[in-house]
Motif scaffolding. Structure first.
Motif, mmCIF file in Angstrom:
data_model
loop_
_atom_site.group_PDB
_atom_site.id
_atom_site.type_symbol
_atom_site.label_atom_id
_atom_site.label_comp_id
_atom_site.label_asym_id
_atom_site.label_seq_id
_atom_site.Cartn_x
_atom_site.Cartn_y
_atom_site.Cartn_z
ATOM 1 N N ILE A 115 1.065 -1.076 0.098
ATOM 2 C CA ILE A 115 -0.242 0.507 -0.275
ATOM 3 C C ILE A 115 0.452 1.127 0.308
ATOM 4 O O ILE A 115 0.331 2.371 -0.584
ATOM 5 C CB ILE A 115 -1.424 -0.511 1.292
ATOM 6 C CG1 ILE A 115 -1.797 -1.363 1.166
ATOM 7 C CG2 ILE A 115 -1.831 0.890 1.365
ATOM 8 C CD1 ILE A 115 -3.220 -1.271 2.490
ATOM 9 N N ASN A 116 1.561 1.432 0.906
ATOM 10 C CA ASN A 116 2.664 2.693 0.798
ATOM 11 C C ASN A 116 3.262 2.777 -0.283
ATOM 12 O O ASN A 116 3.681 3.829 -0.689
ATOM 13 C CB ASN A 116 3.607 1.992 2.009
ATOM 14 C CG ASN A 116 3.680 2.327 3.131
ATOM 15 O OD1 ASN A 116 2.726 2.507 3.453
ATOM 16 N ND2 ASN A 116 4.536 1.826 4.414
ATOM 17 N N THR A 117 4.116 1.626 -1.229
ATOM 18 C CA THR A 117 4.404 1.711 -2.629
ATOM 19 C C THR A 117 3.613 2.168 -3.460
ATOM 20 O O THR A 117 3.681 3.702 -4.694
ATOM 21 C CB THR A 117 4.917 0.281 -2.970
ATOM 22 O OG1 THR A 117 6.125 -0.138 -2.322
ATOM 23 C CG2 THR A 117 5.563 0.122 -4.330
ATOM 24 N N ALA A 118 2.066 1.544 -2.945
ATOM 25 C CA ALA A 118 1.416 2.242 -4.623
ATOM 26 C C ALA A 118 0.717 4.011 -3.586
ATOM 27 O O ALA A 118 0.392 4.233 -4.801
ATOM 28 C CB ALA A 118 -0.321 1.135 -4.762
ATOM 29 N N VAL A 119 1.015 4.071 -3.200
ATOM 30 C CA VAL A 119 0.735 5.301 -2.533
ATOM 31 C C VAL A 119 1.813 6.435 -2.766
ATOM 32 O O VAL A 119 1.183 7.256 -3.373
ATOM 33 C CB VAL A 119 0.070 5.689 -1.297
ATOM 34 C CG1 VAL A 119 0.092 7.095 -0.813
ATOM 35 C CG2 VAL A 119 -0.904 4.767 -0.716
ATOM 36 N N SER A 120 2.637 5.348 -2.671
ATOM 37 C CA SER A 120 3.550 6.517 -2.897
ATOM 38 C C SER A 120 4.024 7.156 -4.778
ATOM 39 O O SER A 120 4.264 8.167 -4.900
ATOM 40 C CB SER A 120 4.942 5.824 -2.758
ATOM 41 O OG SER A 120 5.159 6.384 -1.316
ATOM 42 N N THR A 121 3.719 5.680 -5.217
ATOM 43 C CA THR A 121 3.869 5.533 -6.646
ATOM 44 C C THR A 121 2.684 6.877 -6.907
ATOM 45 O O THR A 121 2.814 7.543 -8.273
ATOM 46 C CB THR A 121 2.800 4.216 -7.779
ATOM 47 O OG1 THR A 121 4.358 3.698 -7.021
ATOM 48 C CG2 THR A 121 3.484 4.576 -8.584
ATOM 49 N N LEU A 122 1.575 6.499 -7.050
ATOM 50 C CA LEU A 122 -0.017 7.303 -6.894
ATOM 51 C C LEU A 122 0.241 8.972 -6.604
ATOM 52 O O LEU A 122 0.086 9.960 -7.643
ATOM 53 C CB LEU A 122 -0.904 7.140 -6.708
ATOM 54 C CG LEU A 122 -2.450 8.054 -6.973
ATOM 55 C CD1 LEU A 122 -3.211 7.548 -8.038
ATOM 56 C CD2 LEU A 122 -3.355 7.486 -6.297
#
Length: 63
Positions: free
Chosen positions: A17-24
């Motif tokens: 989730i942290n990775t997805a949020v950072s990517t977004l």
């Protein structure tokens, strides 16, 4: 709204989730930078982002 997760109940967030949020976040920031460089007025950029946020919220609430 059964698919909506309240983040305060899911803390700490998983690495995926942290990775997805950072990517977004990076994708949005990059798109805003490109829009500014192209000369779009700041108000138009803000209104487009607000419109997308509103549409996504509507979709979550109505499903």
């Amino acid at each position: 709204m059964s698919k909506v997760t309240r983040l305060r109940h899911a803390l700490p967030l998983g690495q995926d989730i942290n990775t997805a949020v950072s990517t977004l976040d990076k994708a949005i920031a990059d798109a805003v930078d490109v829009a500014k460089a192209a000369g779009l007025p700041q108000g138009l950029i803000v209104s487009l982002l607000h419109g997308h946020a509103h549409a996504q919220t509507h979709q979550m609430v109505c499903q």
